[in-house]
Design an enzyme around this catalytic site. Sequence first.
Site, PDB file in Angstrom:
ATOM      1  N   THR A 102       0.821  -1.210   0.000  1.00  0.00           N
ATOM      2  CA  THR A 102       0.000   0.000   0.000  1.00  0.00           C
ATOM      3  C   THR A 102       0.857   1.262   0.000  1.00  0.00           C
ATOM      4  O   THR A 102       0.387   2.332  -0.354  1.00  0.00           O
ATOM      5  CB  THR A 102      -0.942   0.029   1.227  1.00  0.00           C
ATOM      6  OG1 THR A 102      -0.154  -0.159   2.409  1.00  0.00           O
ATOM      7  CG2 THR A 102      -1.967  -1.080   1.144  1.00  0.00           C
ATOM      8  N   ARG A 107       9.276  -1.684  -0.043  1.00  0.00           N
ATOM      9  CA  ARG A 107      10.069  -1.503   1.167  1.00  0.00           C
ATOM     10  C   ARG A 107      10.931  -2.730   1.423  1.00  0.00           C
ATOM     11  O   ARG A 107      10.583  -3.832   1.016  1.00  0.00           O
ATOM     12  CB  ARG A 107       9.179  -1.267   2.397  1.00  0.00           C
ATOM     13  CG  ARG A 107       8.419   0.032   2.385  1.00  0.00           C
ATOM     14  CD  ARG A 107       7.674   0.227   3.699  1.00  0.00           C
ATOM     15  NE  ARG A 107       6.762   1.360   3.649  1.00  0.00           N
ATOM     16  CZ  ARG A 107       5.962   1.717   4.650  1.00  0.00           C
ATOM     17  NH1 ARG A 107       5.964   1.020   5.767  1.00  0.00           N
ATOM     18  NH2 ARG A 107       5.164   2.761   4.543  1.00  0.00           N
ATOM     19  N   SER A 144       8.719   5.236   5.450  1.00  0.00           N
ATOM     20  CA  SER A 144       7.818   5.780   6.469  1.00  0.00           C
ATOM     21  C   SER A 144       8.443   5.653   7.852  1.00  0.00           C
ATOM     22  O   SER A 144       9.582   6.046   8.057  1.00  0.00           O
ATOM     23  CB  SER A 144       6.447   5.090   6.373  1.00  0.00           C
ATOM     24  OG  SER A 144       5.500   5.714   7.206  1.00  0.00           O
ATOM     25  N   HIS A 145       7.718   5.082   8.809  1.00  0.00           N
ATOM     26  CA  HIS A 145       8.178   5.024  10.197  1.00  0.00           C
ATOM     27  C   HIS A 145       9.043   3.795  10.477  1.00  0.00           C
ATOM     28  O   HIS A 145       9.425   3.560  11.619  1.00  0.00           O
ATOM     29  CB  HIS A 145       6.968   5.003  11.131  1.00  0.00           C
ATOM     30  CG  HIS A 145       6.084   3.800  10.918  1.00  0.00           C
ATOM     31  ND1 HIS A 145       5.316   3.658   9.800  1.00  0.00           N
ATOM     32  CD2 HIS A 145       5.890   2.686  11.671  1.00  0.00           C
ATOM     33  CE1 HIS A 145       4.663   2.500   9.874  1.00  0.00           C
ATOM     34  NE2 HIS A 145       4.997   1.884  10.989  1.00  0.00           N
ATOM     35  N   LYS A 175       8.283   5.115  -3.190  1.00  0.00           N
ATOM     36  CA  LYS A 175       6.878   5.291  -3.550  1.00  0.00           C
ATOM     37  C   LYS A 175       6.770   6.127  -4.830  1.00  0.00           C
ATOM     38  O   LYS A 175       7.557   7.041  -5.047  1.00  0.00           O
ATOM     39  CB  LYS A 175       6.107   6.037  -2.449  1.00  0.00           C
ATOM     40  CG  LYS A 175       6.121   5.364  -1.089  1.00  0.00           C
ATOM     41  CD  LYS A 175       5.086   5.971  -0.153  1.00  0.00           C
ATOM     42  CE  LYS A 175       5.380   7.399   0.223  1.00  0.00           C
ATOM     43  NZ  LYS A 175       4.461   7.918   1.263  1.00  0.00           N
ATOM     44  N   ASP A 202       6.189  11.201  11.739  1.00  0.00           N
ATOM     45  CA  ASP A 202       7.084  10.102  11.429  1.00  0.00           C
ATOM     46  C   ASP A 202       8.126  10.581  10.421  1.00  0.00           C
ATOM     47  O   ASP A 202       8.196  11.768  10.096  1.00  0.00           O
ATOM     48  CB  ASP A 202       6.305   8.886  10.930  1.00  0.00           C
ATOM     49  CG  ASP A 202       5.665   9.118   9.571  1.00  0.00           C
ATOM     50  OD1 ASP A 202       5.402  10.297   9.229  1.00  0.00           O
ATOM     51  OD2 ASP A 202       5.418   8.142   8.847  1.00  0.00           O
ATOM     52  N   ASP A 218       8.768  10.454   7.171  1.00  0.00           N
ATOM     53  CA  ASP A 218       8.430  11.184   5.942  1.00  0.00           C
ATOM     54  C   ASP A 218       7.286  12.168   6.171  1.00  0.00           C
ATOM     55  O   ASP A 218       6.772  12.751   5.217  1.00  0.00           O
ATOM     56  CB  ASP A 218       8.103  10.228   4.795  1.00  0.00           C
ATOM     57  CG  ASP A 218       6.791   9.487   4.983  1.00  0.00           C
ATOM     58  OD1 ASP A 218       6.510   9.064   6.124  1.00  0.00           O
ATOM     59  OD2 ASP A 218       6.044   9.301   3.999  1.00  0.00           O
ATOM     60  N   ASP A 263       4.170  11.962   6.930  1.00  0.00           N
ATOM     61  CA  ASP A 263       2.787  11.770   6.477  1.00  0.00           C
ATOM     62  C   ASP A 263       1.880  11.307   7.617  1.00  0.00           C
ATOM     63  O   ASP A 263       0.671  11.187   7.448  1.00  0.00           O
ATOM     64  CB  ASP A 263       2.709  10.805   5.285  1.00  0.00           C
ATOM     65  CG  ASP A 263       3.062   9.363   5.630  1.00  0.00           C
ATOM     66  OD1 ASP A 263       3.641   9.122   6.714  1.00  0.00           O
ATOM     67  OD2 ASP A 263       2.775   8.473   4.795  1.00  0.00           O
ATOM     68  N   GLU A 308      -7.086   7.482   8.100  1.00  0.00           N
ATOM     69  CA  GLU A 308      -6.981   6.064   8.421  1.00  0.00           C
ATOM     70  C   GLU A 308      -6.435   5.883   9.828  1.00  0.00           C
ATOM     71  O   GLU A 308      -5.763   6.768  10.369  1.00  0.00           O
ATOM     72  CB  GLU A 308      -6.107   5.337   7.398  1.00  0.00           C
ATOM     73  CG  GLU A 308      -4.738   5.939   7.169  1.00  0.00           C
ATOM     74  CD  GLU A 308      -4.004   5.284   6.009  1.00  0.00           C
ATOM     75  OE1 GLU A 308      -4.659   4.652   5.161  1.00  0.00           O
ATOM     76  OE2 GLU A 308      -2.775   5.391   5.964  1.00  0.00           O
TER      77      GLU A 308
END
Length: 548
Positions: A45, A49, A148-149, A158, A306, A308, A310, A393
């Site tokens: 999603t 990674r 991300s985190h 991405k 986090d 990045d 987001d 979310e």
Amino acid sequence: MANLSPLAGKTLDRSQLTDIPSLIAAYYDRKPDVSIAAQRVSFGTSGHRGSSLHTSFNEGHILAICEAICRHRKAEGIDGPLFIGIDTHALSGPAQRSALEVFAAHGVAVRIDRNDGYTPTPVISHAILSYNKGRTTGLADGVVITPSHNPPADGGFKYNPPNGGPADTAVTKAVQDMANDFLADGLKDVKRLPYDDARKAACVEGYDFVTPYVEDLGSVIDMEAIREAGVKIGIDPLGGAAVGYWQPIIDRYGLNATIVSDVVDPTFSFMTADWDGQIRMDCSSPYAMARLIDMGSRFNVAFANDTDADRHGIVAMPDGLMNPNHYLAVAVSYLFQNRPEWKSDLGVGKTLVSSGLIDRVAKDMGRELVEVPVGLKWFVPGLIDGSLGFGGEESAGATFLRRDGTVWTTDKDGLILGLLAAEITAKTGKNPSEHYHEITARLGTPYYARIDAAASPEQKAKLSKLAPEQFPLEVLAGDQIISKLTRAPGNDAPIGGLKVVTANGWFAARPSGTENVYKIYAESFKSPEHLKAIQAEAQEAISKVFAS
């Protein structure tokens, strides 16, 4: 929490930190073998990674992905600039070098930070949408290099198409499959320039990402109200990509804010370990957020992002770190009552595993609830056409429209969710935690948890294709079942699992994409004991489905 590590909430000894030189060496030295599933390009999603130490995020992966993106752009007629952002993970820099070698070889008009700095995910989305506004040709797209985190040894990549949001499944599958073909063929069809030549290529230009984003923030957040109220704000970038953005924001808008740390360290040695003893820049985890929580009483409201940027984590008394679901409910309640220029028929977007409290808030305000599968990509059409005011979310990611009702970003924006907490405090005199308790006093208190249960690959496949009639229960934890969902009610998209709803609670079961487990999300509006009953009965019923 099960199996809580004794290291949770503590800083680690240097001997326990990631060996950065070995990580970088492995990025270049290890060659992925596509016959091994874990070493293939795999877009989940949030992109591809992995870690170079596991041969799942290496130079070969990035070269192949970027070649596939170049071919996708050509096939789709995308020939505007490609904006590239990176975060502070150690593998992000090498991955950007690899990407530039391929993009420059194809003559792609690449835009990278002019000061070789870091760029948050939402800033890339904002740049794409700002550039494409009013255009029908020469459209821009973008890449964000971030896991991300995830822990310091991980890397991520991405792709965001011209709509500014996460690429949909059709695009990511095409890129993924093409990239794996290139890897299987030894990368012989990948065009590439030496890095020094790529960096000097006329098509590669430095770009000021900071100023346009910072200057535009007043269109989405009431920055004047925050300044005039003098809200005392604490900000922790967690050593991530937002580190170079907060001081320009504070200076531009005259905020009474303190950046508690601006340290950037690829080992993230300043972080306190997450629940399992690993370093993870998860701003929704009380263990990873221990530093800011300890400082919480010094501020009217505090927040972190986090790596990045987001995602958001909100610290406000009396709760300390707010549960992400709780804050999303407060944000929805506040926004839809304090944005007079928003259309009266705007919908509230949420993923199906987010709290039912959001459903109750939307119903209380007479707003349509749009419930979609996991992933912010499902909100993109509604944000662009202005039919959704908010999309969020449960994993502490969300975005919302500008104050005039037009699109801001089509990817998650942790910066504006943090600033919204300050606006709420400024405009109402109460912080988000206080608002949450007022909402639950009226609409009920949710008890929410997620657990993992073992499942074989065959069982996971069965769960992902389950039909509602295959689930035998009619009563769940003493309540009549209202609905059994395998498709999201908001857009009829498959959810890749099952959601079962009663008047007082629900659960959703989805297979993990990376581990031999399935995830059970559950919530009760009665009690913690009722929540446990929902979890137990859900697990028992799904076990019977597996056995049938």
